[in-house]
Every structure is written in structure tokens, then in C-alpha cells.
Design an enzyme around this catalytic site. Sequence first.
Site, PDB file in Angstrom:
ATOM      1  N   GLY A 153      67.610   4.504  90.198  1.00  0.00           N
ATOM      2  CA  GLY A 153      68.797   5.224  90.613  1.00  0.00           C
ATOM      3  C   GLY A 153      69.097   4.956  92.076  1.00  0.00           C
ATOM      4  CB  CYS A 154      72.186   5.320  94.068  1.00  0.00           C
ATOM      5  SG  CYS A 154      72.769   6.929  93.482  1.00  0.00           S
ATOM      6  CE1 TYR A 155      71.694  10.998  97.033  1.00  0.00           C
ATOM      7  CE2 TYR A 155      71.818  11.737  94.760  1.00  0.00           C
ATOM      8  CZ  TYR A 155      72.320  11.747  96.047  1.00  0.00           C
ATOM      9  OH  TYR A 155      73.429  12.503  96.352  1.00  0.00           O
ATOM     10  CB  ALA A 158      68.235   5.431  99.615  1.00  0.00           C
ATOM     11  CD  GLU A 246      72.275   7.366  97.454  1.00  0.00           C
ATOM     12  OE1 GLU A 246      73.106   7.711  96.598  1.00  0.00           O
ATOM     13  OE2 GLU A 246      71.204   6.821  97.182  1.00  0.00           O
TER      14      GLU A 246
END
Length: 350
Positions: A153-155, A158, A246
Site C-alpha cells: 500500500g502507499c502508506y 512510505a 503522501e
Amino acid sequence: MGESIRIGVLGASGYTGADMVRLAARHPRIEIAALTANTHAGKQMAEVFPHLGVLDLPTLQNWEEVDWGTVDAIVCGLPHGTTQDITKQILAAHPRTRIIDMSADFRLRNTSVYASAYGQDHRAPEIQPEAVYGLSEHYRAEIAGARLVACPGCYPTAVLTALLPIVAAGIVDATDLIIDAKSGVSGAGRGLKQNTLFCEAGEGLSPYSIGTHRHAPEIEQEITRAAGEAVTVNFTPHLVPMSRGELVTCYVKLTNGASPADVREALRRRYAEEPFVHVLPEGGVPATQAVRGSNHVMVGVFPDRIPGRAIVIGALDNLVKGSAGQALQNLNLAFGIEETEGLMQLALFP
């Protein structure tokens, strides 16, 4: 230059699917052979995304209508809960096809954890064990030989980029991680939702899924592996009124006499040869506008006002490195193509 790789994109009418098309269209080794979008079947991509109208693309189809035997790889941009059955059917019929999945359906190795996080049973537990977690910089060798890659996932992309090396180095306390995360509205998908309407999301900043966000177990899964002990993180996401981008601010407790400078150096050493991860020098501040539209990640380290603690900040584009860009990076790895191919776009600024 080598033979073309024919790909199909499942869910091409979503934001991540469209960004995959945008990136793949300029990749010298990729031919886009099939695009699916069941609710828009029969339409041209230009009708759904006018910015892609300059491209010569296949007509959108229902996924069942595609001859998947004619493609070498499939990139899946469907919502969670819709990918497992399709993936299972395609792999059964075409076992040599590579699948790069951008959904959440194969990220969690424990299917019980998946059921708890997503509120439904896993419908393809027999193929879950072969899914490789697609955090490119940390699973490169495994991705190269995988038939099924589960892009993070994007979170998590990061957070894990910022934290995994320093957890593995034992210089921060893995049981004391506080993560404040913020994402643009595209992270919620293209479907109509009240909280992402302009009047609801604009001109304000709001937390959501407080204490319950589905990406937390994914973050914990990977940090637990790095730490060698069970880890629970404090993770709170926020919706920011911008289209993409993000930023994660991670508060960590230092251990073994480490300093913020040691944290920065550990990250610098780990990513020194990585083309997309950039550890900023002392005082350098990561910002979403510095990575917008690119596959690059920026990481910065700062001393906390509280002695014995540090602040680690990461910034990326949630639709590129946080999704479609990382999927293309993994596709390159899976087919032995130069990893940076098709991904060297600089950030769009201002």
C-alpha cells in the site's frame, strides 16, 4: 532492445490503473494489449480519462472477455476483495502469466489477519503463500522470480522505506513507533464517497480510520520481520485536500546509544545505491511537491526535542511510488529489465 512484453491492466478506470497506463505507454519494452473496466466496458480510454486520449489504446472490456493467454503479465488495479477470485482463475488457466497486484488482496501473509483487517475471508488461500511482498528495494531477488507480486500500500511503502533499515540495525525501539501519515484524496480511490467530495475534503485536514486503518497490519507484518519480535505500531492517517502525494512523520525512540545522525547514516548506507530512494542531508526536509508525479522517495531525519528520540520523515507520490510506479518497477524486475526503465521522470514542480 528485446521483445515487447504484452500486458493487461485490470481496473484501468481507477486512478492507479490509469497511472499504470500513463507510465507503461512510454515504456520501450511494454505493449498494452488489454484494458478492463467492467463499469466502462465498450468505451475508449479517452472517454474515461481525457488526458490519455493521445494514446492508441485498446477498448475497455469486461475482464471475462479478455483472452489472458495472449498477455505476458497482468497489472491489477482493482479494489481489495475483488482480486483474489480473478487472480486464482487466471493463474489456473495460464500458470506462466505474471501478476503484479496493486490491490491489498495478497499483501498480508496470514489470511486470518487479512480477514480481520478487511472484514471478509480470503478466497484464494492456496496461492497466498507464493505471493511476494513487492517492496522493491527490500525484496528485489524474490520479486525477480515471482509469479504473483503483492505491491505494498502507499502508506506502508512510505513508512517501511523510512523505518525498516533502522529497525533492522537495532538503533530504534521497534515497540515504540508513532506514525503520523497524510495522503492526497486520490488515495481513497475514484469511487463516489461523501468524505472525498470537494465540499467535504476541501479547505481542511481530517484524520480517518483512527486506530483501525487497514494498512497498520501490513506495516506491522514487515517491521516484525525486521525486528525479530512482534510489533504493534501507533498509526494515524489523515486526508489532505490535494490530488496526490503522501507524507509520513515517524517518531522513534533511539536505542544502544544511537543519535539522529546515526539514524541518517544507517538509512544513507542502506539506500546509497538505490535510484529512487534519496536520504536527504542534515536539515533537508522531504516534501510531497518535490516528488509529485515521480517514482522517487525522499527521507529526512531530525532530532526530537525529547532527548533520546528522533523524527524520520518520508515523502512520495501515492499513485506512483506508492502504487503504479512501484508496480512497474516490480514488472521490470520480474522480466529482467533495467529496474529504472520507464520510471525516470522527474517530479512535476511547481
